[in-house]
Scaffold this active site. Sequence first.
Site, short mmCIF file in Angstrom:
data_model
loop_
_atom_site.label_atom_id
_atom_site.label_comp_id
_atom_site.label_asym_id
_atom_site.label_seq_id
_atom_site.Cartn_x
_atom_site.Cartn_y
_atom_site.Cartn_z
N ARG A 1 -23.10 8.71 15.52
CA ARG A 1 -22.71 8.83 14.12
C ARG A 1 -21.35 8.18 13.93
O ARG A 1 -20.54 8.16 14.86
CB ARG A 1 -22.63 10.30 13.68
CG ARG A 1 -23.98 11.00 13.65
CD ARG A 1 -24.82 10.54 12.47
NE ARG A 1 -26.04 11.32 12.35
CZ ARG A 1 -27.20 11.02 12.94
NH1 ARG A 1 -27.30 9.95 13.71
NH2 ARG A 1 -28.26 11.80 12.77
N GLY B 1 -5.51 0.15 10.40
CA GLY B 1 -4.75 -0.63 11.38
C GLY B 1 -5.21 -2.06 11.24
O GLY B 1 -6.15 -2.49 11.90
N ARG B 2 -4.56 -2.75 10.28
CA ARG B 2 -5.00 -4.11 9.95
C ARG B 2 -4.79 -5.07 11.12
O ARG B 2 -5.70 -5.80 11.50
CB ARG B 2 -4.21 -4.57 8.72
CG ARG B 2 -4.52 -5.93 8.20
CD ARG B 2 -3.87 -6.15 6.86
NE ARG B 2 -4.54 -5.41 5.81
CZ ARG B 2 -5.70 -5.77 5.29
NH1 ARG B 2 -6.32 -6.86 5.69
NH2 ARG B 2 -6.26 -5.04 4.33
N ASP C 1 0.56 2.02 9.08
CA ASP C 1 0.19 1.21 10.25
C ASP C 1 1.27 1.17 11.34
O ASP C 1 0.99 0.79 12.47
CB ASP C 1 -0.12 -0.23 9.83
CG ASP C 1 -1.39 -0.33 9.00
OD1 ASP C 1 -2.09 0.69 8.86
OD2 ASP C 1 -1.69 -1.43 8.49
N THR D 1 4.81 2.23 6.13
CA THR D 1 3.39 1.88 6.21
C THR D 1 2.76 2.84 7.19
O THR D 1 3.38 3.17 8.22
CB THR D 1 3.13 0.44 6.72
OG1 THR D 1 1.74 0.34 7.12
CG2 THR D 1 3.96 0.03 7.91
N ARG E 1 -4.10 7.71 3.92
CA ARG E 1 -2.91 7.36 3.15
C ARG E 1 -2.59 8.38 2.07
O ARG E 1 -1.60 8.24 1.36
CB ARG E 1 -3.11 5.98 2.49
CG ARG E 1 -2.99 4.87 3.45
CD ARG E 1 -2.54 3.55 2.89
NE ARG E 1 -2.74 3.27 1.52
CZ ARG E 1 -3.20 2.10 1.05
NH1 ARG E 1 -3.55 1.15 1.90
NH2 ARG E 1 -3.29 1.89 -0.22
N GLY F 1 6.19 -2.46 3.23
CA GLY F 1 5.61 -2.83 4.52
C GLY F 1 5.93 -4.28 4.83
O GLY F 1 6.85 -4.86 4.23
N ASP F 2 5.15 -4.91 5.72
CA ASP F 2 5.51 -6.26 6.16
C ASP F 2 5.55 -7.27 5.01
O ASP F 2 6.48 -8.07 4.92
CB ASP F 2 4.61 -6.74 7.31
CG ASP F 2 3.13 -6.70 6.98
OD1 ASP F 2 2.76 -6.08 5.96
OD2 ASP F 2 2.33 -7.28 7.73
N GLY F 3 4.57 -7.21 4.11
CA GLY F 3 4.53 -8.17 2.99
C GLY F 3 5.72 -8.00 2.07
O GLY F 3 6.43 -8.97 1.74
N ASP G 1 3.57 -0.95 11.90
CA ASP G 1 3.63 -2.26 12.56
C ASP G 1 4.84 -3.10 12.15
O ASP G 1 4.84 -4.32 12.33
CB ASP G 1 2.32 -3.04 12.29
CG ASP G 1 2.05 -3.23 10.80
OD1 ASP G 1 2.84 -2.72 9.97
OD2 ASP G 1 1.05 -3.89 10.47
N GLY H 1 0.84 -1.21 0.00
CA GLY H 1 0.00 0.00 0.00
C GLY H 1 0.86 1.25 0.00
O GLY H 1 1.95 1.26 0.58
N ARG I 1 0.82 -5.16 -5.02
CA ARG I 1 0.99 -6.12 -3.91
C ARG I 1 1.38 -7.50 -4.43
O ARG I 1 1.05 -8.51 -3.83
CB ARG I 1 -0.31 -6.22 -3.11
CG ARG I 1 -0.68 -4.96 -2.34
CD ARG I 1 -1.75 -5.31 -1.33
NE ARG I 1 -2.39 -4.14 -0.75
CZ ARG I 1 -1.95 -3.51 0.33
NH1 ARG I 1 -0.84 -3.91 0.91
NH2 ARG I 1 -2.61 -2.50 0.83
O1 F6P Z 1 -1.26 -1.85 5.15
C1 F6P Z 1 -1.66 -0.55 5.33
C2 F6P Z 1 -3.12 -0.39 5.17
O2 F6P Z 1 -3.25 0.98 5.24
C3 F6P Z 1 -4.03 -1.09 6.18
O3 F6P Z 1 -4.21 -0.44 7.39
C4 F6P Z 1 -5.31 -1.19 5.41
O4 F6P Z 1 -6.14 -2.21 5.90
C5 F6P Z 1 -4.81 -1.50 4.05
O5 F6P Z 1 -3.59 -0.84 3.91
C6 F6P Z 1 -5.76 -1.14 2.93
O6 F6P Z 1 -5.13 -1.39 1.73
P1 F6P Z 1 -5.77 -1.39 0.28
O7 F6P Z 1 -7.21 -1.01 0.39
O8 F6P Z 1 -4.98 -0.40 -0.49
O9 F6P Z 1 -5.57 -2.77 -0.22
#
Ligand code: F6P
Length: 346
Positions: free
Chosen positions: A267, A170-171, A127, A125, A276, A102-104, A129, A11, A72
Site C-alpha cells: 500500500r 523533498g524536491r 525541505d 522550508t 506543510r 527558501g532557495d528560490g 535544503d 512555499g 512564487r
Molecule cells: O519547496 C518545498 C516543497 O515542500 C517541496 O518539497 C515540494 O515539492 C513543493 O514545496 C510543493 O510545492 P507547491 O505544491 O506548493 O508548489
Amino acid sequence: MKKIAVMTGGGDCPGLNAVIRSVVLSGSGYEIETVGIHNGWKGLIDSDLEVLTDASVSDILSRGGTILGTSRIDPLKNPADLEKIQKTLKETGIDSLVVIGGDGTLSAAYDIACKGIPLVGIPKTIDNDIFGTDLTVGFDTAVAIVTDAIDRLHTTAESHHRIMVVEVMGRKTGWISLMGGMAGGADIILIPEIHFTTEEVCRDLKARFMAGKKYSIVVVAEGIKHEDITDAVVPECDRDECGHEKFVGVGNLLGKELEHQLGIETRVTVLGHVQRGGIPTAFDRILGTRFGVAAVEQIVAGNTGCMMALQGSRIGTFPLKDVASRIKPVNPDLYYLVKTVMSKKW
Ligand code: F6P
C-alpha cells in the site's frame, strides 16, 4: 524612525508566523516601524502592504501558514517589476527588508540586494535544503508529522503483513525522508542523493521477509529520479509555472513495482501538503523567534546582504551570495549511519 518590511516567499511552512511576530516585536523595541508585504515579492511590486503592530501579531506564534500570504513570483523576471519595487520602497519610506524564504526566494533576494536594496534573509522550508544553515524553519515540524505518520503505518502494516511505501516531500534532497524515516524506524529509506536500484530494494525487502519480518516500511522522497530505476518507476516529468518539475508520484510507481516483483501486498501513502500544514513544533517556534530577533539586530547594525543561519547551536550570519543557487544535500555519512541501523533489522 527606521522602517523595515517583512515578507514570506515560496512555499509556506509551519513557523513563518513565529518569525513575523519576532521581527515586529523586536523591531518595536528599537522603535522601528514594521510593514508586512502581502504575497511575497508580488506585494512589493503591487505595493500591497499593511502596517504590523505588536497587536497585529498577537496570538500568531502557534499558527501554521503565514498571515502575510505567499507566492512564487520571481521579482527580476520582468525588468519593469524591479522599478515598481524601487518605487514602492521610495514612496513608503521602507529602508530595509527581512525576506523569509527558501532557495528560490533567497536567490532572488541576493539579486535584489545587488541592486542596492538593504535586506536580510531568513531560511525557511520544510525541505531543509538551504546552504549555509544547519536547519531551516519548518523542517522540524515536517519531520514530526512524517514520524507520526510512520508510527501509525507501522501498526496497520503489521496487522496486514504488508509493505507500506510512504512518499514524503523533498524536491532535490532527502532530509525529510532520512530524518523522518530514522525517527519512525523505517526499514528502507530512499533519497535523491544516494543511488539505488529497485533490484536492491527488492533484495533488502526479501531478506527481511526471509528473516521472519512480516511487514516493511519504505520511505521515499518525491524527488527521486535515479536513471537505473527511471524506466521502472519515474516517467518524464513536466514543469509547473515556476519551472519546478511536476512529480508524477514515485511512491505509487515504486509500490506497484515492489508488489509486482515480490508478490507481497503493498500500500502507498503520499503525505503531500499535510507535511506543510498545521501548528509548528516548539523547536520551529523557537528557531523562528531567534532568527527574527537576530535579523532585526543585523539591520540595526547595518549588516545586510546576509542570511541568518543556525550554526551548531548559535545563530550567525551567512553571505547571501553563497546561498544563491546552491542547495545543501544530505551528508552521505549520515545516510550510511542510518543504513547501518536499518540493516540490523533483518
Ligand atoms: O519547496 C518545498 C516543497 O515542500 C517541496 O518539497 C515540494 O515539492 C513543493 O514545496 C510543493 O510545492 P507547491 O505544491 O506548493 O508548489
